[in-house]
Design an enzyme around this catalytic site. Structure first.
Site, short mmCIF file in Angstrom:
data_model
loop_
_atom_site.label_atom_id
_atom_site.label_comp_id
_atom_site.label_asym_id
_atom_site.label_seq_id
_atom_site.Cartn_x
_atom_site.Cartn_y
_atom_site.Cartn_z
N ASN A 99 0.76 -1.11 -0.07
CA ASN A 99 0.05 -0.05 -0.07
C ASN A 99 0.83 1.04 -0.05
O ASN A 99 2.15 1.05 -0.08
CB ASN A 99 -1.02 -0.05 1.08
CG ASN A 99 -0.31 -0.22 2.62
OD1 ASN A 99 0.48 0.74 2.73
ND2 ASN A 99 -0.24 -1.19 3.24
N ASP A 124 -4.05 -6.52 5.15
CA ASP A 124 -5.40 -7.11 5.66
C ASP A 124 -5.41 -8.70 4.97
O ASP A 124 -5.57 -9.82 5.55
CB ASP A 124 -6.54 -6.72 5.49
CG ASP A 124 -6.67 -5.80 6.33
OD1 ASP A 124 -6.44 -5.76 7.67
OD2 ASP A 124 -7.34 -4.44 6.19
N LYS A 136 8.67 -16.74 -11.17
CA LYS A 136 7.97 -15.73 -11.73
C LYS A 136 6.91 -16.33 -12.53
O LYS A 136 7.07 -17.14 -13.21
CB LYS A 136 8.99 -14.91 -12.50
CG LYS A 136 8.08 -13.81 -13.15
CD LYS A 136 9.16 -13.00 -14.01
CE LYS A 136 8.40 -11.91 -14.90
NZ LYS A 136 9.17 -11.35 -15.80
N PHE A 176 -4.46 3.22 14.85
CA PHE A 176 -4.55 4.30 13.68
C PHE A 176 -5.84 3.83 12.86
O PHE A 176 -6.17 2.49 12.68
CB PHE A 176 -3.32 4.34 12.73
CG PHE A 176 -2.31 5.24 13.22
CD1 PHE A 176 -1.97 5.35 14.38
CD2 PHE A 176 -2.16 6.62 12.32
CE1 PHE A 176 -1.01 6.40 14.74
CE2 PHE A 176 -1.64 7.74 13.00
CZ PHE A 176 -0.63 7.59 14.10
N LYS A 206 -13.51 0.65 15.56
CA LYS A 206 -12.53 0.15 15.82
C LYS A 206 -11.88 0.11 17.04
O LYS A 206 -11.43 -0.71 17.84
CB LYS A 206 -11.14 0.63 14.73
CG LYS A 206 -11.58 0.07 13.52
CD LYS A 206 -10.53 0.50 12.61
CE LYS A 206 -10.92 0.27 10.90
NZ LYS A 206 -10.26 0.86 9.86
N LYS A 265 -11.55 -3.26 19.20
CA LYS A 265 -9.99 -3.76 19.31
C LYS A 265 -9.55 -3.29 20.71
O LYS A 265 -8.57 -3.48 20.97
CB LYS A 265 -9.28 -3.22 18.21
CG LYS A 265 -9.67 -3.49 16.87
CD LYS A 265 -8.68 -3.50 15.76
CE LYS A 265 -9.58 -4.00 14.55
NZ LYS A 265 -8.74 -4.49 13.44
#
Ligand code: PMT
Length: 407
Positions: free
Chosen positions: A216, A285, A295, A329, A343, A347
């Site tokens: 990301n 995730d 490859k 975060f 969250k 959590k």
């Protein structure tokens, strides 16, 4: 003494030497000196010959209330061997603006005027606030000098992007005086002394085959800022980082990982001794279900890659929180409040730092962030657009307050 965003000044009665070098941003040194004085610091200024072309010593003398040193061989005003005395006397040595020239000289051991000799002689923390043309800033020679100095324990307040006096636009504009002074005041703060803090940063990379991976847009800037600021405030920092292009912060335990599973393993391995955990990493995730040892060759057909769940590190930490402070975060693109608050509860967090990553200047890659803190009790605190360093320090202020409450 309290500054604009409510942070107690630790600069009262500190001796700060401000070295001013020759760049257009020299005029801002006047505001820095004035702000430092207002914070209760004893300020001494040293000006290079170049600096004096932009700003008069009289201005800094008036604002600092102390004599200004402008030459190696001027009559001593206060001390015997002046550059050694001033070097010894300083609690913090700030060079603002710092030109490519002064940074190059210090990186290469050149001491040919009052400022360079004093910097070489001091044992105080030395902080550079660079200001220059964007191409000079990006020049690999300059960047190598910065890297070398960082490794040697010198500190840098990153310049910001903007329109430069030379007509260019880009990174190279000196940080604003207000931010420089705030950095120094946090620098001397030791409210996290002896606290063990684990911080995760950067992205994870989930390999598909030897040449491809899923990742990301995280650069690690937010997490590294947290690690640097926590260390400066006295914490024992363990930084577990995915792949980034950033220099390792100094004086911390640094652990490099690639994948979410590696991050999970390292976090759990280092969990026991931690008092605080801050999870700023952008963890993937999902990972490819199968890793190809070779490859993957293209064919005429479409290709499907099955993904499977990665461990939810924060979820695990919430279940095994004990009496630690746990900060998550949330990178959101919509329904920030609803998603972030969910969250926090799910959590078992003390609070979450939520950023809307679609907003200009917030989230991935930039040097700034705009975040809202959501707490377990349903309350929230909106912060304005700030540098990632400032955001980091405000998050740490919250952590510090929670630690005090739990004492
Ligand atoms: O690195 P920068 O370029 O400076 O960008 C900063 C940032 C945008 C990465 C940072 O500000 C940020 O938002 N980090 C969290 C990114 C994220 O993964 O958010 P999330 O909403 O998907 O995850 C929620 C929380 O769970 C995060 O604390 C994350 O670390 C954690 N998580 C997520 C997935 C997973 N498998 N395990 C986790 O622990």
């Amino acid at each position: 003494m309290v500054n604009k965003i409510g942070v107690f000044s630790m600069l009262e009665n500190k001796t700060i030497v401000v070295g001013v070098t020759g760049g257009i941003a020299a005029y801002k040194a006047a505001e820095i000196v004035s702000r430092l004085k207002k914070m209760g610091a004893d300020v001494y200024c040293v000006m290079t010959e170049g600096a004096q072309a932009f700003l008069t010593p009289l201005t800094l003398r008036t604002l600092s209330g102390n004599p200004v040193i402008t030459s190696m061989f001027q009559e001593p005003v206060k001390w015997n061997v002046e550059h050694i005395a001033l070097a010894d006397y300083a609690d913090i040595f700030l060079i603002a603006p710092a030109t490519a020239n002064i940074i190059g000289k210090i990186a290469n051991g050149i001491a040919d005027d009052f400022l360079t000799t004093t910097i070489m002689a001091t044992k105080a923390k030395v902080v550079f606030a660079p200001a220059m043309n964007v191409n000079m800033y990006n020049n690999p020679v300059f960047q190598e000098n910065v890297s070398k100095l960082k490794k040697l324990g010198y500190y840098f307040i990153e310049p910001v992007e903007g329109n430069l006096a030379c007509g260019y636009a880009g990174k190279g504009k000196m940080a604003e005086p207000e931010n420089i002074v705030q950095y120094l005041s946090k620098f001397e703060k030791d409210d996290l002394k002896g606290v063990n803090i684990l911080i995760t940063a950067g992205p994870t990379r989930e390999p598909i085959d030897p040449v491809r991976y899923i990742t990301n847009r995280s650069t690690g800037k937010m997490g590294y800022a947290l690690a640097r600021c926590a260390q400066q405030r006295g914490a024992n920092v363990t930084l577990i980082s995915g792949p980034t292009n950033l220099d390792k912060p100094q004086n911390i335990e640094f652990i490099q990982v690639q994948t979410a599973r590696e991050m999970f393993n390292e976090v759990t391995k280092h969990l026991e001794k931690q008092n605080v955990i801050i999870k700023s990493a952008a963890v993937a995730d999902y990972r490819p279900q199968n890793y190809n040892n070779y490859k993957i060759k293209k064919t005429d057909e479409d290709l499907q890659i099955n993904l499977e769940r990665n461990p939810d590190i924060l979820g695990y930490l919430g279940k095994n929180k004990g009496n630690r402070i746990l900060v998550g975060f949330a990178a959101e693109t919509n329904d920030l409040k609803e998603n972030a608050q969910k969250k926090v509860n799910k959590k078992n967090l003390d609070f979450i730092v939520a950023n809307d990553v679609t907003q200009k200047g917030a989230g991935f890659g930039c040097d700034t962030n705009k975040v809202t803190l959501f707490y377990a009790d349903g309350s929230q605190k909106d912060l304005p657009l700030l540098s990632k360093n400032e955001v980091a320090n405000l998050i740490l202020d919250e952590v510090s307050m929670l630690l005090k409450r739990s004492d």
